[in-house]
Design an enzyme around this catalytic site. Structure first.
Site, PDB file in Angstrom:
ATOM      1  N   GLU A 148     -24.001  35.945   3.112  1.00 25.63           N
ATOM      2  CA  GLU A 148     -22.612  36.370   3.217  1.00 25.63           C
ATOM      3  C   GLU A 148     -21.681  35.657   2.245  1.00 25.63           C
ATOM      4  O   GLU A 148     -21.947  34.548   1.781  1.00 25.63           O
ATOM      5  CB  GLU A 148     -22.088  36.227   4.645  1.00 25.63           C
ATOM      6  CG  GLU A 148     -22.746  35.143   5.451  1.00 25.63           C
ATOM      7  CD  GLU A 148     -22.294  35.104   6.901  1.00 25.63           C
ATOM      8  OE1 GLU A 148     -23.137  35.342   7.756  1.00 25.63           O
ATOM      9  OE2 GLU A 148     -21.127  34.801   7.163  1.00 25.63           O
TER      10      GLU A 148
ATOM     11  N   CYS B 199     -15.779  32.289  -0.950  1.00 26.41           N
ATOM     12  CA  CYS B 199     -16.651  31.281  -0.370  1.00 26.41           C
ATOM     13  C   CYS B 199     -18.062  31.854  -0.456  1.00 26.41           C
ATOM     14  O   CYS B 199     -18.340  32.884   0.156  1.00 26.41           O
ATOM     15  CB  CYS B 199     -16.232  31.035   1.072  1.00 26.41           C
ATOM     16  SG  CYS B 199     -17.362  29.944   1.949  1.00 26.41           S
TER      17      CYS B 199
ATOM     18  N   CYS C  71     -30.388  27.665   6.342  1.00 33.14           N
ATOM     19  CA  CYS C  71     -30.098  26.265   6.025  1.00 33.14           C
ATOM     20  C   CYS C  71     -31.027  25.354   6.820  1.00 33.14           C
ATOM     21  O   CYS C  71     -31.408  25.657   7.942  1.00 33.14           O
ATOM     22  CB  CYS C  71     -28.638  25.953   6.367  1.00 33.14           C
ATOM     23  SG  CYS C  71     -28.101  24.315   5.815  1.00 33.14           S
TER      24      CYS C  71
ATOM     25  N   CYS D 231     -26.911  21.224  11.514  1.00 34.94           N
ATOM     26  CA  CYS D 231     -25.658  20.755  12.129  1.00 34.94           C
ATOM     27  C   CYS D 231     -25.420  21.503  13.448  1.00 34.94           C
ATOM     28  O   CYS D 231     -25.574  22.724  13.525  1.00 34.94           O
ATOM     29  CB  CYS D 231     -24.483  20.975  11.180  1.00 34.94           C
ATOM     30  SG  CYS D 231     -24.656  20.065   9.635  1.00 34.94           S
TER      31      CYS D 231
ATOM     32  N   CYS E  17     -22.919  24.654  13.569  1.00 37.11           N
ATOM     33  CA  CYS E  17     -22.924  25.625  12.477  1.00 37.11           C
ATOM     34  C   CYS E  17     -23.890  26.776  12.734  1.00 37.11           C
ATOM     35  O   CYS E  17     -25.044  26.570  13.101  1.00 37.11           O
ATOM     36  CB  CYS E  17     -23.295  24.920  11.184  1.00 37.11           C
ATOM     37  SG  CYS E  17     -23.277  26.018   9.758  1.00 37.11           S
TER      38      CYS E  17
ATOM     39  N   GLY F 267     -25.956  27.503   3.555  1.00 37.95           N
ATOM     40  CA  GLY F 267     -26.830  26.672   2.730  1.00 37.95           C
ATOM     41  C   GLY F 267     -26.205  25.365   2.302  1.00 37.95           C
ATOM     42  O   GLY F 267     -25.003  25.145   2.469  1.00 37.95           O
TER      43      GLY F 267
ATOM     44  N   SER G 129     -19.253  21.779  -1.547  1.00 39.00           N
ATOM     45  CA  SER G 129     -19.256  21.080  -0.275  1.00 39.00           C
ATOM     46  C   SER G 129     -20.671  20.642   0.093  1.00 39.00           C
ATOM     47  O   SER G 129     -21.616  21.414   0.002  1.00 39.00           O
ATOM     48  CB  SER G 129     -18.698  22.026   0.799  1.00 39.00           C
ATOM     49  OG  SER G 129     -18.659  21.384   2.046  1.00 39.00           O
TER      50      SER G 129
ATOM     51  N   SER H 146     -18.681  16.904   3.996  1.00 37.05           N
ATOM     52  CA  SER H 146     -18.546  17.267   5.411  1.00 37.05           C
ATOM     53  C   SER H 146     -18.835  16.038   6.247  1.00 37.05           C
ATOM     54  O   SER H 146     -19.965  15.748   6.583  1.00 37.05           O
ATOM     55  CB  SER H 146     -19.524  18.393   5.759  1.00 37.05           C
ATOM     56  OG  SER H 146     -19.247  19.506   4.949  1.00 37.05           O
ATOM     57  N   LEU H 147     -17.784  15.317   6.578  1.00 35.92           N
ATOM     58  CA  LEU H 147     -17.944  14.047   7.286  1.00 35.92           C
ATOM     59  C   LEU H 147     -17.977  14.292   8.805  1.00 35.92           C
ATOM     60  O   LEU H 147     -18.925  13.918   9.484  1.00 35.92           O
ATOM     61  CB  LEU H 147     -16.808  13.095   6.892  1.00 35.92           C
ATOM     62  CG  LEU H 147     -16.951  11.646   7.336  1.00 35.92           C
ATOM     63  CD1 LEU H 147     -18.203  11.006   6.759  1.00 35.92           C
ATOM     64  CD2 LEU H 147     -15.715  10.829   6.927  1.00 35.92           C
TER      65      LEU H 147
ATOM     66  N   ASN I 117     -14.634  26.390  14.514  1.00 39.74           N
ATOM     67  CA  ASN I 117     -14.819  27.797  14.824  1.00 39.74           C
ATOM     68  C   ASN I 117     -15.910  27.871  15.861  1.00 39.74           C
ATOM     69  O   ASN I 117     -17.023  27.402  15.628  1.00 39.74           O
ATOM     70  CB  ASN I 117     -15.306  28.535  13.566  1.00 39.74           C
ATOM     71  CG  ASN I 117     -14.186  29.280  12.886  1.00 39.74           C
ATOM     72  OD1 ASN I 117     -13.536  30.134  13.474  1.00 39.74           O
ATOM     73  ND2 ASN I 117     -13.974  28.944  11.624  1.00 39.74           N
TER      74      ASN I 117
ATOM     75  N   CYS J 189     -19.012  30.306   8.439  1.00 39.57           N
ATOM     76  CA  CYS J 189     -20.241  30.572   7.692  1.00 39.57           C
ATOM     77  C   CYS J 189     -21.442  30.817   8.591  1.00 39.57           C
ATOM     78  O   CYS J 189     -21.658  30.133   9.580  1.00 39.57           O
ATOM     79  CB  CYS J 189     -20.518  29.486   6.678  1.00 39.57           C
ATOM     80  SG  CYS J 189     -20.781  27.860   7.367  1.00 39.57           S
TER      81      CYS J 189
HETATM   82  N1  SAH Z   1     -23.870  22.632   3.585  1.00 39.28           N
HETATM   83  C1  SAH Z   1     -22.595  22.368   3.027  1.00 39.28           C
HETATM   84  C2  SAH Z   1     -21.766  23.608   2.743  1.00 39.28           C
HETATM   85  C3  SAH Z   1     -21.753  24.706   3.765  1.00 39.28           C
HETATM   86  S1  SAH Z   1     -20.832  24.496   5.247  1.00 39.28           S
HETATM   87  C4  SAH Z   1     -21.831  21.399   3.894  1.00 39.28           C
HETATM   88  O1  SAH Z   1     -22.340  21.021   4.933  1.00 39.28           O
HETATM   89  O2  SAH Z   1     -20.768  20.959   3.508  1.00 39.28           O
HETATM   90  C5  SAH Z   1     -19.140  24.512   4.785  1.00 39.28           C
HETATM   91  C6  SAH Z   1     -18.256  23.743   5.739  1.00 39.28           C
HETATM   92  O3  SAH Z   1     -18.072  24.436   6.986  1.00 39.28           O
HETATM   93  C7  SAH Z   1     -18.834  22.380   6.101  1.00 39.28           C
HETATM   94  O4  SAH Z   1     -17.824  21.425   6.101  1.00 39.28           O
HETATM   95  C8  SAH Z   1     -19.344  22.648   7.499  1.00 39.28           C
HETATM   96  O5  SAH Z   1     -19.544  21.457   8.198  1.00 39.28           O
HETATM   97  C9  SAH Z   1     -18.261  23.548   8.045  1.00 39.28           C
HETATM   98  N2  SAH Z   1     -18.618  24.281   9.257  1.00 39.28           N
HETATM   99  C10 SAH Z   1     -19.793  24.818   9.604  1.00 39.28           C
HETATM  100  N3  SAH Z   1     -19.728  25.410  10.799  1.00 39.28           N
HETATM  101  C11 SAH Z   1     -18.447  25.275  11.215  1.00 39.28           C
HETATM  102  C12 SAH Z   1     -17.735  25.686  12.392  1.00 39.28           C
HETATM  103  N4  SAH Z   1     -18.344  26.345  13.372  1.00 39.28           N
HETATM  104  N5  SAH Z   1     -16.436  25.354  12.468  1.00 39.28           N
HETATM  105  C13 SAH Z   1     -15.813  24.689  11.477  1.00 39.28           C
HETATM  106  N6  SAH Z   1     -16.419  24.279  10.355  1.00 39.28           N
HETATM  107  C14 SAH Z   1     -17.724  24.566  10.230  1.00 39.28           C
END
Ligand code: SAH
Length: 342
Positions: free
Chosen positions: A91, A104, A111, A115, A118, A158, A190, A213-214, A289, A332
């Site tokens: 997507e 984006c 992936c 996380c 996600c 990813g 990111s 992404s901390l 989200n 995402c």
């Molecule tokens: N793998 C990379 C890039 C993809 S995710 C990364 O981890 O940074 C892009 C961003 O969206 C990251 O900061 C991720 O942690 C965040 N993200 C993923 N799922 C989310 C959700 N449900 N709500 C808010 N942010 C989310």
């Protein structure tokens, strides 16, 4: 070695053309057609017919198909689900801002990072994307929407630093003046925090923005939501960020998804402030989200505001990301997840 013409640089295309006994100047012509989104070699009328026929046999062109398209009624955000040549899908989200149109894009099919919050990781990892498959997301979103794309964020499905070589090639291609010519300063990459690759990227001294992404200020919390933290704990990650800033002079943007009761407390804010000290950082607070399969819930508005105020008062710039496309599963991985499950 890239096998798709659209993943090749102009000099590499010149090499292909040399084998077909063609002059080098044709490489730019071909590159330019490919990066305008030509769907067939027949369109490339400034190339000799015999060459077009030879290329069509050896390098068949593929145009990603729109499997699903959702348009937000609220803010004009559009989400595309593309079908790739091998039947996989990824997507792309198109967002409209006052400074321009941003996409984006996804960098992998699925992936590996796991996380907890996600949707992209739920179905597991399938494969890395090739450079042209990332480029096509930008190009075909522009062509389909009719809106010129000026900004790119690598924040879709990813982990870009898990697909480093292909991502670097994509950046080179999309930045090429003969192609889409999108400035590095308009690109954000990111990462969930793959420390050794942050150091490798730093060496390139690109003008892009690195987003990290901390999502938590301590290993204690981060371990529970991001498995990558077990391999590269926060201390190592923040050290790598310091090295990155020193090498590139580029301010790092930290992503922080606000999760109710997990990372949104006053203590979390205080610890974050302490740990970001001396780092030229910007913190992006993103109300989580909600993903159907996950028990994690977004923080309340009040907690987000309190967290932001604490950071700002300590001199750390913090913005609350405006959430776009909430009505269309724009976070995402959500659209692909729904499609592949049904
Ligand atoms: N793998 C990379 C890039 C993809 S995710 C990364 O981890 O940074 C892009 C961003 O969206 C990251 O900061 C991720 O942690 C965040 N993200 C993923 N799922 C989310 C959700 N449900 N709500 C808010 N942010 C989310």
């Amino acid at each position: 070695m890239m096998t798709h013409l659209k993943s090749m640089t102009v000099p590499e295309i010149a090499g292909v053309l040399k084998e077909l006994n063609q002059p080098a100047f044709r490489a730019k012509q071909l590159f330019s057609w490919l990066h305008k989104g030509a769907a067939s070699y027949d369109e490339m009328t400034n190339l000799p017919l015999s060459l077009r026929t030879a290329l069509a046999q050896k390098y068949p062109l593929y145009t990603p198909q729109v499997l699903r398209k959702q348009q937000s009624q609220k803010d004009g955000t559009v989400k595309y689900l593309w079908q790739l040549e091998d039947g996989n899908c990824v997507e792309t989200v198109l967002m409209r801002y006052h400074y321009g149109n941003s996409v984006c894009i996804s960098t992998e099919v699925g992936c590996k990072m796991g996380c907890a919050f996600c949707a992209s990781t739920l179905g597991g990892f399938v494969r890395q994307l090739q450079p042209h498959e990332m480029l096509d997301q930008v190009l075909h979103t522009q062509l389909d929407s009719g809106l010129p794309i000026s900004h790119i964020v690598l924040m879709g499905i990813g982990e870009p630093l898990d697909n480093y070589d292909n991502v670097m090639r994509f950046l080179e291609l999309v930045n090429d003046p003969e192609g889409m010519n999108i400035s590095m300063r308009h690109i954000s990459l990111s990462t969930c925090g793959i420390v050794p690759m942050i150091d490798v990227l730093a060496e390139k001294k690109l003008q892009l923005t690195l987003s990290v992404s901390l999502h938590a200020p301590s290993d204690e919390v981060r371990n529970t939501i991001m498995p990558v933290n077990k391999a590269y704990p926060t201390e190592q990650l923040l050290e790598a960020c310091r090295r990155y800033y020193k090498k590139t002079g580029r301010r790092i943007s930290f992503e922080y998804a606000m999760i109710n009761g997990v990372n949104d407390t006053v203590e979390s804010a205080q610890l974050l402030i302490k740990r970001l000290k001396g780092l030229s950082a910007h913190v992006n607070l993103i109300p989580l989200n909600h993903v159907e399969e996950s028990p994690l819930k977004p923080s309340t508005k009040q907690n987000v505001a309190r967290f932001q105020q604490l950071l700002e008062a300590a001199g750390i710039p913090a913005t609350v990301r405006r959430s776009l496309g909430g009505d269309i599963d724009a976070s995402c991985g959500q659209l692909r997840r729904k499609y592949t499950k049904s």
